[in-house]
Design a protein around this motif. Structure first.
Motif, PDB file in Angstrom:
ATOM      1  N   GLU A 160       0.793  -1.122  -0.014  1.00 43.36           N
ATOM      2  CA  GLU A 160       0.069   0.030   0.187  1.00 43.36           C
ATOM      3  C   GLU A 160       0.817   1.300   0.044  1.00 43.36           C
ATOM      4  OE1 GLU A 160      -4.285   1.614   1.832  1.00 43.36           O
ATOM      5  OE2 GLU A 160      -3.548  -0.675   1.948  1.00 43.36           O
ATOM      6  N   GLN A 164       0.571   3.904  -2.748  1.00 45.63           N
ATOM      7  CA  GLN A 164       0.139   5.321  -2.490  1.00 45.63           C
ATOM      8  C   GLN A 164       1.340   6.276  -2.951  1.00 45.63           C
ATOM      9  OE1 GLN A 164      -2.770   6.044  -0.718  1.00 45.63           O
ATOM     10  NE2 GLN A 164      -2.361   7.895  -1.666  1.00 45.63           N
ATOM     11  N   GLU A 167       0.761   6.957  -6.514  1.00 44.68           N
ATOM     12  CA  GLU A 167      -0.437   7.910  -6.744  1.00 44.68           C
ATOM     13  C   GLU A 167      -0.032   9.189  -6.504  1.00 44.68           C
ATOM     14  OE1 GLU A 167      -4.554   8.469  -7.330  1.00 44.68           O
ATOM     15  OE2 GLU A 167      -3.301   7.062  -7.728  1.00 44.68           O
ATOM     16  N   CYS A 168       0.687   9.213  -5.302  1.00 42.69           N
ATOM     17  CA  CYS A 168       1.103  10.805  -4.905  1.00 42.69           C
ATOM     18  C   CYS A 168       2.028  11.314  -6.083  1.00 42.69           C
ATOM     19  CB  CYS A 168       1.925  10.812  -3.684  1.00 42.69           C
ATOM     20  SG  CYS A 168       0.778  10.346  -2.124  1.00 42.69           S
ATOM     21  N   LEU A 199      -3.671  13.491   1.368  1.00 45.19           N
ATOM     22  CA  LEU A 199      -2.620  12.525   0.909  1.00 45.19           C
ATOM     23  C   LEU A 199      -1.509  12.623   1.791  1.00 45.19           C
ATOM     24  CD1 LEU A 199      -2.742  13.533  -2.600  1.00 45.19           C
ATOM     25  CD2 LEU A 199      -3.438  11.561  -2.059  1.00 45.19           C
ATOM     26  N   VAL A 202      -2.307  10.247   4.945  1.00 45.75           N
ATOM     27  CA  VAL A 202      -2.351   8.918   4.505  1.00 45.75           C
ATOM     28  C   VAL A 202      -0.937   8.510   4.809  1.00 45.75           C
ATOM     29  CG1 VAL A 202      -2.699   7.157   2.893  1.00 45.75           C
ATOM     30  CG2 VAL A 202      -4.480   8.956   3.364  1.00 45.75           C
ATOM     31  N   PHE A 220      -5.668   3.597   1.282  1.00 42.92           N
ATOM     32  CA  PHE A 220      -5.166   4.079   0.077  1.00 42.92           C
ATOM     33  C   PHE A 220      -6.329   5.185  -0.250  1.00 42.92           C
ATOM     34  CE2 PHE A 220      -5.640   4.610  -4.227  1.00 42.92           C
ATOM     35  CZ  PHE A 220      -4.139   4.636  -4.966  1.00 42.92           C
ATOM     36  N   SER A 222      -7.053   7.957  -3.337  1.00 38.11           N
ATOM     37  CA  SER A 222      -6.879   8.473  -4.752  1.00 38.11           C
ATOM     38  C   SER A 222      -6.849  10.055  -4.805  1.00 38.11           C
ATOM     39  CB  SER A 222      -8.207   7.849  -5.621  1.00 38.11           C
ATOM     40  OG  SER A 222      -8.137   8.519  -7.017  1.00 38.11           O
TER      41      SER A 222
END
Length: 1485
Positions: A160, A164, A167-168, A199, A202, A220, A222
């Motif tokens: 994860e 992540q 994604e970032c 973000l 997280v 997670f 988005s």
């Protein structure tokens, strides 16, 4: 002001970090003092950290934290630090295979951002916070030794973190303006700070979980923008898409560590913003592992919440191949993945609910392209759509459509939308995709070292799995050399390795491995031999019990038309095989079959199905599936399921008033009451029967099914929405029974007629299979005779002409415009029609449902349409001078417009190979075009001296025939344009239509000279004819076997001629109310389609058996009714007609009581009774007025002559001594009714035709209405204008009448309105009354003056409150063509109407009613207000009853007291049950 102070932190003599201090808004002295204090404090803090006990990592973390804080104003160094933290993880590669792909791409994304931002100094501080959080996270994660220790115990957390991170990274790329959107997000959207904080939070949660070694629930987040929207409303809208379902639960991914480079290349390219190709196409041979790669890529992007949609085709499951289902699935999934796309798609669905049924090009544009473009600014990072196994999309039309989209329109999608496709290198796919610059092609080479290594790794893992599953195996089993040997045997095919593994897995891996190795070179790179070895060792095939069971299962799986679950398979095979045997046999076959709980059984690979059905490869084996023999077995099993589970009202439908689509929880009812095995048997019994060998046992089952379960089967098809399948199924069954059972063949043949006639009603509402269809089937119908005894409480009817099936099979819904051209598809399943509204439409020829279109692009009339030979395309020609070619399924224009003609295009046709199109034009030339490119490849062909009306190719496509208004026919070489035969001369008027016979030896021509002629196509010699018709011939065509010719005429009739004898073979078919424009045979010659100026398309049986003699000649009109009127006592009705005659009818019985009155030489335009009803006056197009004795029909006065143009209207004065007439000569005249002397007039004042005249009740005044849009009121004796002109109508006035008290005048107009005027001053007293949708042709007052009646071209009658304009009764529907005349009876309880449909109808002027379903069927209460497309509907739109097209025109509907016409059908409602009582129609005994 502010300054930045840099403080170096030294540890053991070397700099280990820096501190940056920003001091602002202070004086120089304050600045120096503050800096000194801050530096001292920082030194103390650092020293405290140095002295603190604990892991050496603590100092590193603290230093990193201080360093990160210090870099807050410098994005570049911060990003550089993050990259340096990620780089060692990237270099670890296979050691962390699960997280490596995410970190690798994140590193590459951030590196690209770093490079393009090296010169950018003014970075938004918000994004710096996110990078800070990532740096802090990797200060913990970045210790490689520590990461190795954690990755096994905290695999999910580490995965994860990796996801992540990517994604970032994608968000940072978008935020800084270097992503797919290409702009700075901080300038585009609000809420960025909150998103970044979320973000960052997280990341910190993941850091905490990693540091503490605690597994937490997925956090997670988005980076996609997800603002709140109307969730429930949009969810309902998305459900209307009904997307195709794709379940990936049992699909394998690539083994970790295999396909590394290829997967990296694919995922990087799909994530990259710099690639030139938005689409990746991976192609390779069968079994090379393409699907596993697609599954892996799908899972990768699913983890990132970036998977837009995952489509995978399966040739064993045709339902996955429909292009609309595919588009709906993509739209539905993308809508779920991005809230802004979701809103745009839902807005499109809300604006147009019919979008889900539109052609696929429109759906792509409005459900995908437009929403994605609208939402493009909100799409951060890629949306990936994956299409696997495109080669297994076996629906050729859908496959072609999808390829067309991929090659063209998908390139228009926003750059963030990426497409990954896998397939075999089939020629059509290769041809389309390899040539496109936006498609990156990649071959999956099975010969590379990487492939060999990956297969070895896969087998190595498989063996490891086997050692776990079979603990008795030795730890060193099966030895590396054996794995290497198996890997060599695969020949690079993963499916070989997977099959071998399944074989080993199923039973005693050690012995089975020995069996494989012993087979040695036999199975090397040979799938067939591998299958053979695997099956031979699954079980003892010499055991007849096992082999029989296994073969039955294999036959079911391989030959089934759609995948079957274990439960369904057991249901179909029981009681042949007990469920226990099926389950056991499936276990033994696990090496070649795959399945799971509730999942369908499939072959491990498509190549296995090919092997077991190929007699050259497996005939000698016990698992050989003999298609004919096993199809016989499956057909028998299907019949057994049908016999066991079909029953009346299987889903418990409570009311007959609703359409299937309006039923609540229909899908739930189907799920509960129609199990999967019954669904399968209902769909596919005929497919198995078609492939089966002849068998008395199967014939017995077919006989039982047809005799007992036929209607119940149609029930199921109706509820499943598959009625269109029924006709084809019965055709197969009839062929099977032909010559074996005459009675069965007759029942099946009649069943096809039953379905053809009633499919529209059955498809819409299941109960009407019994309530309407069985009730209204002809009395001599075999189906009716066989089943009607069990359904006693249904509608009864009286119509002697309908005792047998008539020629008319179906009437398609009103096209809304003149139908100019019609044609059948080559498979006879569809009909294309072109209309004057510029539209092309395609209809299902069985159900009458619109299946494609309307296709819009032409800017003028469509003049001609034709299908290509393979029925995949339609060509159209138009008055806009262009030719266009369309995809016949989707409505996409696939070629055109072809431009070259200088005047209207009148006719088009495909060559037999569909590569060329010929067009004829009003510019007197022909052109031949390439049907794909639109290039002119021959022509113009010149020679005709006037416009060309019709063109056609010969069957070998070498010649073209043309007909022209120069009275000639010519034949041309289709390549050179040289005239090779002709001109064919003989017609004395325009040649309107030409066609070749199937052998191309003859040509038929139809002409305005009322003849057909057949010519030798080579010599131009007349070989048959002229065939003389009674009307101008507009269209002709040969039957496919060339023995017959169909013609359509200007008089609205269709005839079928014997092409040798010139005798009429069948017909004339009557029903059209206007000229026929086009006719065509179906390709099996059983049907004919006709299009007409009356806006309808009709389908007729071409078989001679359907010709039915009239029980007795009808003593009635043979053409349109133009005028009607009641006698003063309401006992009689007079009618005038275009057939030049008058007739008088008994208004109660409909019997003719006088007439025909003959004498006029032109059409009758107007009739009226004298006040004492002893005489009738008539006006005619022959310019005369005549008065007749109403009892004897003797002309007692006239003809009255004087008008110089048509008489349009006549009326008696109240005392019957005078007659008034209006004429096209713009005058009104008053005559002595006995002598015919003109006693007043001509009255002149109108500037255009006078259309209607009437006396006031006291006979002192006359009102007239005119095409000049005005009314005038005249002194009936002097002709002086006493009132008017009355102005207000915007179009011509068609009808006028006085109220009984003479104070008001009513007028009807072509402007669709009714107006009431003060008769003295001309002011509007009421109106305009609006409601009609076509011109109004007739109006009148009720005797008491409170109501007004109107009849219109919209085929309806309305009754209005004369003061308020409110509709107090109606619309009354029943006429099928324009209503020309209406009149109240003297007591106003009845009214009469006449129409172009040749009928006179007498109506109850108050609301009509039908039996209610609430109490007894004798009760009358539900108000019926609508009659549309054959449905009788009440005020609640309940479906009461459906009238078939051959009875529709002449049926005496509930609101009619009598219908007068050549064929009248009277309905008996006394025993009729409907609504909630409908199930009472069934009497099982």
């Amino acid at each position: 002001m502010y300054v930045v102070v840099k403080l170096d932190i030294k540890r053991k003599g070397s700099i280990s970090g820096h501190i940056f201090l920003r001091l602002s808004h202070v004086s120089t002295q304050e600045l120096q003092e503050a800096a000194t204090r801050a530096v001292q404090r920082m030194r103390g803090d650092v020293e405290n950290i140095e002295r603190s006990p604990g892991n050496p990592r603590v100092m590193g973390i603290a230093n990193a934290a201080i360093q990160a804080e210090a870099m807050a104003d410098n994005f570049q160094p911060l990003l550089s630090k993050l990259l340096s933290q990620l780089e060692p993880i990237v270099e670890m590669g296979d050691e962390i295979a699960k997280i490596h792909p995410y970190i690798n791409i994140a590193w590459k994304v951030l590196t690209s951002v770093y490079k393009v931002m090296e010169k950018q100094r003014n970075t938004d501080e918000k994004i710096v916070k996110l990078v800070q959080a990532m740096v802090q996270l990797y200060s913990s994660v970045g210790d490689m030794d520590f990461l190795r220790d954690k990755i096994n115990s905290l695999e999910n957390v580490v995965l994860e973190i990796a996801a992540q991170t990517l994604e970032c990274s994608l968000f940072i790329r978008e935020y800084t303006g270097h992503g797919f959107s290409g702009r700075l997000l901080q300038a585009a959207f609000s809420g960025m700070e909150t998103k970044i904080e979320s973000l960052s939070d997280v990341l910190m949660k993941l850091k905490d979980s990693f540091d503490r070694g605690v597994i937490i629930q997925s956090v997670f987040l988005s980076a996609k923008m997800n603002e709140k929207v109307q969730g429930l409303v949009e969810s309902d809208l998305l459900q209307s898409l009904k997307p195709a379902q794709y379940n990936a639960a049992l699909r394998d991914e690539c083994l970790h560590g295999t396909r590394k480079d290829l997967l990296t290349e694919i995922t990087e390219q799909l994530s990259s913003t710099t690639t030139a190709s938005d689409i990746i196409w991976l192609y390779g041979v069968a079994g090379s592992g393409k699907s596993a790669i697609a599954n892996t890529v799908a899972q990768y992007f699913r983890t990132l919440h970036r998977l837009g949609a995952f489509i995978f085709f399966d040739r064993d499951n045709p339902s996955t191949s429909d292009i609309r289902g595919v588009l709906h699935h993509i739209a539905h999934r993308i809508a779920e993945s991005n809230i802004h796309v979701r809103k745009a798609i839902c807005d499109a669905l809300c604006a147009d609910a019919t979008l889900v049924d539109a052609d696929y090009r429109t759906q792509f544009q409005r459900l995908l392209l437009d929403p994605l473009i609208a939402a493009a600014p909100y799409i951060f990072g890629p949306i990936v759509i994956i299409v696997d196994a495109l080669d297994e999309c076996l629906d050729s039309t859908s496959r072609k459509a999808l390829l067309s989209l991929i090659a063209g329109d998908m390139a228009k999608l926003p750059p963030a939308v990426r497409l990954f496709i896998t397939s075999r290198p089939d020629s059509d796919i290769t041809r389309v995709l390899r040539a496109k610059s936006h498609v990156a092609s990649r071959q999956l080479d099975i010969t590379t070292e990487d492939t060999k290594r990956d297969i070895y790794l896969y087998l190595h893992q498989c063996m490891q799995n086997l050692r776990i599953e079979w603990p008795d195996l030795e730890p060193q089993w099966p030895e590396e050399r054996n794995i290497q040997l198996l890997a060599t045997y695969t020949g690079g095919l993963f499916i070989w390795a997977a099959t071998a593994y399944k074989f080993l897995q199923n039973f005693d891996p050690q012995s089975r491995l020995t069996q494989l190795l012993d087979a040695g070179e036999i199975i090397n790179s040979n799938l067939d031999q591998l299958y053979c070895v695997a099956l031979e060792h699954t079980a003892d095939w010499s055991d007849s019990t096992f082999s029989s069971s296994a073969l039955s299962i294999l036959a079911c799986v391989v030959l089934s038309r759609e995948p079957l679950t274990v439960k369904t398979l057991i249901s179909i095979l029981d009681p042949v095989l007990e469920g226990l045997k099926v389950a056991k046999a499936l276990q033994y076959l696990a090496c070649v079959l795959q399945y799971g709980p509730g999942a369908p059984i499939r072959t491990l690979h498509a190549s296995f199905s090919d092997y077991v059905v190929d007699s050259r490869r497996s005939r000698t084996k016990p698992w050989f599936v003999d298609i004919q023999l096993q199809s016989q077995f499956l057909a028998t099993r299907c019949f057994q399921v049908l016999a066991t589970k079909l029953q009346f009202n299987i889903c418990g439908i409570e009311t007959s008033h609703l359409r299937n689509s309006d039923l609540s929880d229909l899908s739930g009812r189907i799920e509960r009451h129609i199990p999967e095995d019954l669904r399968y048997a209902s769909h596919f019994w005929a497919h198995h029967l078609q492939a089966a060998t002849a068998s008395s046992g199967v014939l017995d089952r077919l006989r039982q099914f047809t005799s007992h379960y036929f209607l119940y089967w149609l029930e199921v098809l109706s509820l499943l929405g598959e009625v269109s399948e029924a006709h084809g199924a019965l055709e197969i069954a009839e062929r099977y029974a032909q010559g074996k059972d005459q009675d069965l063949t007759a029942l099946l043949h009649d069943g096809m007629k039953f379905i053809a006639g009633f499919a529209p009603a059955i498809a819409q509402s299941m109960p009407h299979l019994y309530v309407s269809a069985l009730a209204m089937a002809p009395r001599e119908s075999v189906v009716r005779q066989h089943y009607k005894k069990h359904f006693r409480r249904t509608m009864q009817y009286e119509a002697a002409f309908a005792d047998t099936w008539g020629s008319l099979i179906k009437v398609l819904p009103d096209q809304g415009s003149v139908v100019s051209s019609v044609a059948f598809s080559h498979d006879n399943a569809r009909i294309v029609c072109g209309s004057h509204d510029g539209m092309v439409r395609i209809w299902n020829s069985q159900t009458g449902f619109l299946v494609a279109g309307p296709f819009e692009s032409h800017s003028n009339w469509i003049t001609s349409v034709a299908f290509s030979h393979d029925s995949t395309r339609v060509v159209s020609g138009s008055g806009d001078r262009t030719v266009r070619v369309w995809d016949s399924q989707t409505g996409i224009m696939v070629a055109g417009p072809f431009e070259g003609h200088s005047d209207w295009i009148t006719s088009v046709a495909f060559s037999h190979d569909s590569t060329r199109v010929v067009s004829g034009s009003d510019d007197c030339t022909l052109l031949i075009w390439d049907s794909q490119t639109g290039a002119v490849i021959a022509g113009p062909f010149e020679g005709h001296s006037d416009r060309i009306t019709s063109v056609a190719f010969s069957h070998d496509s070498n010649r073209v025939v043309s007909g022209s208004t120069d009275f000639t026919v010519r034949v041309w070489d289709s390549y050179t344009g040289i005239m090779v035969a002709g001109p064919f001369e003989g017609h004395s008027d325009w040649v309107m239509s030409v066609a070749f016979s199937h052998d191309s030896a003859r040509i038929v021509s139809g002409s305005d000279d009322r003849t057909l002629r057949i010519w030798d196509s080579h010599t131009a010699v007349l070989v048959a004819g002229p065939f003389e018709s009674h009307s101008l011939i507009n269209s002709v065509a040969f039957s496919p076997d060339s023995t017959r010719i169909v013609s359509g005429s200007d008089d609205g009739t269709v005839c079928i001629w014997d092409s040798q004898t010139a005798a009429i073979h069948v017909g004339p078919f009557t029903g059209h109310s206007h000229s026929i424009t086009s006719v065509a045979f179906s390709h099996d010659s059983t049907r004919v389609v006709s299009g007409s100026y009356d806006h309808t398309v009709r389908i007729w049986s071409s078989q001679a058996e359907v010709v039915v003699a009239e029980p007795e000649p009808f003593q009635g009109h043979t053409k349109s009714i133009s005028s009607v009127a009641f006698s003063h006592d309401s006992a009689r009705v007079v009618s005038g007609s275009d057939d030049h005659t008058l007739r008088i009818w008994d208004s109660r019985t409909g019997a003719i009581v006088a007439g025909p009155f003959e004498g006029h030489s032109g059409r009758i335009t107007s009739v009226a009774f004298s006040h004492d009803s002893t005489r009738v006056v008539s006006g005619s197009g022959d310019r005369t007025v005549r008065v007749w004795d109403s009892q004897t029909g003797i002309m007692v006065a006239g003809p009255f002559e004087g008008h110089s143009d048509w008489i349009t209207s006549v009326a008696f004065s109240h005392d019957s001594t005078r007659v008034v007439s209006g004429s096209g000569d713009r005058t009104v005249r008053v005559w002595d009714s006995q002598t015919g002397i003109m006693v007043a007039g001509p009255f002149e004042g109108h500037s255009d035709w006078i259309t209607s005249v009437a006396f006031s009740h006291d006979s002192t005044r006359v009102v007239s209405g005119s095409d000049d849009c005005t009314l005038l009121i005249w002194n009936s004796q002097t002709g002086a204008v006493v009132a008017g002109p009355f102005e207000g109508h915007s179009d011509r006035v068609t009808s006028v009448a006085f109220s009984h008290d003479g104070t008001r005048v009513v007028s009807g107009s072509a402007d669709f309105t009714v107006r009431v005027w003060d008769s003295h001053i001309g002011s509007i007293a009421a109106g305009p009354f609006e409601g009609h949708s076509e011109p109004i042709y007739s109006v009148g007052f009720s005797h008491e003056g409170t109501r007004i009646i109107s009849g219109s071209g919209d085929c309806t009658v309305r009754i209005w409150n004369s003061k308020t304009g409110a509709v107090v009764a109606g619309p009354f529907e029943g006429h099928t063509e324009c209503i020309t005349s209406v009149a109240f009876s003297h007591d106003s309880t009845l009214f009469v109407s006449g129409s172009y449909d040749c009928t006179v109808r007498i109506w109850n002027s108050h609301h009509a009613s039908v039996p209610s379903d609430r109490n007894s069927s004798q009760d009358l209460d539900s108000k019926v207000i609508i009659f549309v497309d054959g449905w009788i509907l009440n005020s609640a739109s309940d479906r009461i009853f459906w009238v078939p097209p051959w009875l529709r025109d002449q049926t005496c509907l509930p609101w009619n007291t009598r219908v007068i016409g050549p064929r009248v059908c009277n309905l008996d409602w006394r025993n009729f049950v409907h609504g909630r009582d409908w199930i009472k129609c069934f009497s099982p005994r």
